[in-house]
Design an enzyme around this catalytic site. Structure first.
Site, mmCIF file in Angstrom:
data_model
loop_
_atom_site.group_PDB
_atom_site.id
_atom_site.type_symbol
_atom_site.label_atom_id
_atom_site.label_comp_id
_atom_site.label_asym_id
_atom_site.label_seq_id
_atom_site.Cartn_x
_atom_site.Cartn_y
_atom_site.Cartn_z
ATOM 1 C CG HIS A 67 -2.125 -1.101 1.108
ATOM 2 N ND1 HIS A 67 -3.402 -0.835 1.674
ATOM 3 C CD2 HIS A 67 -2.283 -2.248 0.161
ATOM 4 C CE1 HIS A 67 -4.060 -1.901 1.252
ATOM 5 N NE2 HIS A 67 -3.318 -2.529 0.537
ATOM 6 N N GLY A 73 4.833 5.890 -4.744
ATOM 7 C CA GLY A 73 6.135 5.051 -4.968
ATOM 8 C C GLY A 73 6.434 4.493 -3.277
ATOM 9 N N PRO A 163 -5.504 -1.285 -5.222
ATOM 10 C CG PRO A 163 -4.544 -2.861 -6.320
ATOM 11 C CD PRO A 163 -4.369 -1.966 -5.286
ATOM 12 C CG HIS A 194 -4.354 -11.857 -0.923
ATOM 13 N ND1 HIS A 194 -5.545 -11.283 -1.798
ATOM 14 C CD2 HIS A 194 -3.835 -10.840 -0.365
ATOM 15 C CE1 HIS A 194 -5.327 -10.255 -1.451
ATOM 16 N NE2 HIS A 194 -4.402 -9.669 -0.850
HETATM 17 C C1 HEM Z 1 -4.127 -7.595 -6.304
HETATM 18 C C2 HEM Z 1 -4.959 -6.523 -5.818
HETATM 19 C C3 HEM Z 1 -5.157 -6.920 -4.290
HETATM 20 C C4 HEM Z 1 -6.559 -6.442 -3.632
HETATM 21 C C5 HEM Z 1 -7.669 -6.212 -4.273
HETATM 22 C C6 HEM Z 1 -6.222 -6.630 -2.316
HETATM 23 C C7 HEM Z 1 -7.111 -6.541 -1.330
HETATM 24 C C8 HEM Z 1 -6.976 -6.961 -0.072
HETATM 25 C C9 HEM Z 1 -7.977 -6.952 0.986
HETATM 26 C C10 HEM Z 1 -9.655 -6.372 0.713
HETATM 27 C C11 HEM Z 1 -7.458 -7.487 2.540
HETATM 28 C C12 HEM Z 1 -8.323 -7.426 3.375
HETATM 29 C C13 HEM Z 1 -8.313 -6.181 4.217
HETATM 30 C C14 HEM Z 1 -9.328 -5.885 4.783
HETATM 31 O O1 HEM Z 1 -9.987 -6.368 5.457
HETATM 32 O O2 HEM Z 1 -9.730 -4.582 5.149
HETATM 33 C C15 HEM Z 1 -6.198 -7.613 1.979
HETATM 34 C C16 HEM Z 1 -5.325 -8.211 3.012
HETATM 35 C C17 HEM Z 1 -4.222 -8.529 2.671
HETATM 36 N N1 HEM Z 1 -3.385 -8.381 1.611
HETATM 37 FE FE1 HEM Z 1 -3.958 -7.682 -0.236
HETATM 38 N N2 HEM Z 1 -4.955 -7.055 -2.002
HETATM 39 C C18 HEM Z 1 -4.416 -7.159 -3.105
HETATM 40 C C19 HEM Z 1 -3.168 -7.284 -3.541
HETATM 41 C C20 HEM Z 1 -2.018 -7.705 -2.626
HETATM 42 C C21 HEM Z 1 -0.642 -7.390 -2.549
HETATM 43 C C22 HEM Z 1 0.088 -7.338 -4.056
HETATM 44 C C23 HEM Z 1 -0.106 -7.839 -1.517
HETATM 45 C C24 HEM Z 1 1.412 -8.228 -1.028
HETATM 46 C C25 HEM Z 1 2.596 -8.226 -1.924
HETATM 47 C C26 HEM Z 1 -1.085 -8.143 -0.496
HETATM 48 C C27 HEM Z 1 -1.046 -8.534 0.659
HETATM 49 C C28 HEM Z 1 -2.350 -8.649 1.813
HETATM 50 C C29 HEM Z 1 -1.797 -9.222 3.028
HETATM 51 C C30 HEM Z 1 -0.853 -10.056 3.453
HETATM 52 C C31 HEM Z 1 -3.162 -9.370 3.647
HETATM 53 C C32 HEM Z 1 -3.648 -9.723 4.946
HETATM 54 C C33 HEM Z 1 -3.245 -8.586 5.791
HETATM 55 C C34 HEM Z 1 -3.480 -9.066 7.471
HETATM 56 O O3 HEM Z 1 -3.742 -10.027 7.692
HETATM 57 O O4 HEM Z 1 -3.646 -8.155 8.037
HETATM 58 N N3 HEM Z 1 -2.233 -7.978 -1.343
HETATM 59 N N4 HEM Z 1 -5.930 -7.513 0.710
#
Ligand code: HEM
Length: 321
Positions: A67, A73, A163, A194
């Site tokens: 994020h 950047g 995203p 994820h």
């Molecule tokens: C491709 C588009 C992506 C979308 C739409 C997306 C969306 C989300 C959403 C909605 C959540 C849950 C957040 C919440 O409940 O508020 C999440 C969690 C997470 N995302 Fe993504 N994400 C994306 C890409 C990524 C990328 C590129 C990474 C890291 C390289 C990442 C790592 C994570 C991780 C590790 C969690 C869990 C965080 C936690 O347990 O606190 N995500 N993401």
């Protein structure tokens, strides 16, 4: 003559600004070799301790790094608190960052300031902490290019570049392209993060019982966690098969229509998408996934860093100096 002189001046200024934000080639893994030789041991020590009481620590860090990088950047701008006097409107208060938890960065920063004061940037803490968090949960180890500096501004409006779980597949791809990432391999490999961590019901519950690309049995499981009218902040595992391990099961889940977010599932369920074959490849080979993931993490970490004499090394990651 005057307008063309002005145009030239504007062009030179713009080119300078773009160049100063795109010196990714200056990032090197040995950047702190002389100035903070125990960097990796120090960050690793803090994280090893933290993971004992919070299994999600790596997931929280890598998400914060992502994020941060998506908004102007990888410059630590995400970490700044509100500060009206200095004109800082925190990115942390924007909708995409509602579940961001970066308290661990303060602990890492304190440990680093004790050992090598004023040397290691907050942006680099996010990048290196992400790598260590991934390897602590069974994922790959790699040499993280370092040398980013910290921004002196935040950009809350810029968080619209992050995203959303409700984005169409084409929007998802565009958001990756907009920051110079590849809309197929980088998108699929980085979404593999994820494989650990959690998501709140409100980010996926509208799929329950309505989305044809959601396996019905899995849909029932999710309905237990997120009953209609229930708590939208209740948490589900992003990877329903191996919740806290960094592995390639995320991709097998997608093949079984068990991706949690609509955006996860769209990588596999979008007809004729270039991402389908990549999902299949990563599901079939953890080695292929890890290799691609490392490369894509380096690509992500290279998004417009501040280097050289741009920005600063913050003493406290929450505030500009
Ligand atoms: C491709 C588009 C992506 C979308 C739409 C997306 C969306 C989300 C959403 C909605 C959540 C849950 C957040 C919440 O409940 O508020 C999440 C969690 C997470 N995302 Fe993504 N994400 C994306 C890409 C990524 C990328 C590129 C990474 C890291 C390289 C990442 C790592 C994570 C991780 C590790 C969690 C869990 C965080 C936690 O347990 O606190 N995500 N993401």
């Amino acid at each position: 003559m005057m307008p063309s002189f002005r145009m030239t001046t504007i062009f030179v200024l713009l080119a300078g600004m773009i160049l100063s934000r795109s010196k990714a080639q200056q990032l090197i893994p040995t950047f702190y070799g002389n100035t903070c030789p125990n960097l990796t041991t120090i960050v690793g020590g803090v994280l090893q301790q933290a993971v004992q009481s919070d299994i999600r620590i790596g997931a929280k860090l890598i998400r914060a790094h992502f994020h941060d990088c998506m908004v102007d950047g990888c410059d630590g701008s995400l970490l700044l608190d509100n500060d009206a006097a200095k004109g800082i409107v925190s990115e942390k208060d924007a909708t995409p960052n509602q579940m961001i938890d970066v308290d661990i960065v303060d602990d890492i920063k304190t440990a680093l300031e004790n050992a090598c004061p004023g040397v290691v940037s907050c942006a680099d803490i996010l990048a290196l902490g992400s790598q260590i968090g991934v390897s602590l949960t069974g994922g790959p180890t790699w040499h993280v290019p370092l040398g980013r500096r910290d921004s002196r501004t935040a950009n809350q409006d810029g968080t619209s570049a992050i995203p959303s779980p409700f984005d169409d597949f084409s929007v998802l791809q565009r958001k990756f392209r907009d920051v110079g990432l590849d809309d197929s391999t980088d998108l699929v490999a980085l979404s593999g993060a994820h494989t650990f961590g959690r998501a709140r019901c409100q980010t996926f519950s509208r799929r329950i019982g309505t989305d044809p690309t959601l396996d019905p049995t899995f849909s029932d499981v999710l309905a237990q966690i997120c009953p209609q009218g229930g708590n939208g902040n209740a948490l589900a595992n992003l990877d329903s098969s191996t919740a806290d391990d960094f592995d390639n099961n995320y991709y097998t889940n997608l093949q079984n229509n068990r991706g949690l977010l609509q955006t996860d599932q769209s990588l596999f369920s979008t007809t004729n998408a270039s991402t389908v074959a990549i999902v299949n490849r990563f599901a079939g080979s953890q080695r292929d996934f890890f290799d691609a993931f490392v490369q894509s993490m380096i690509n992500m970490g290279n998004i417009s860093p501040l280097t050289g004499s741009n920005g600063e090394i913050r003493t406290n990651c929450r505030r500009i100096n």
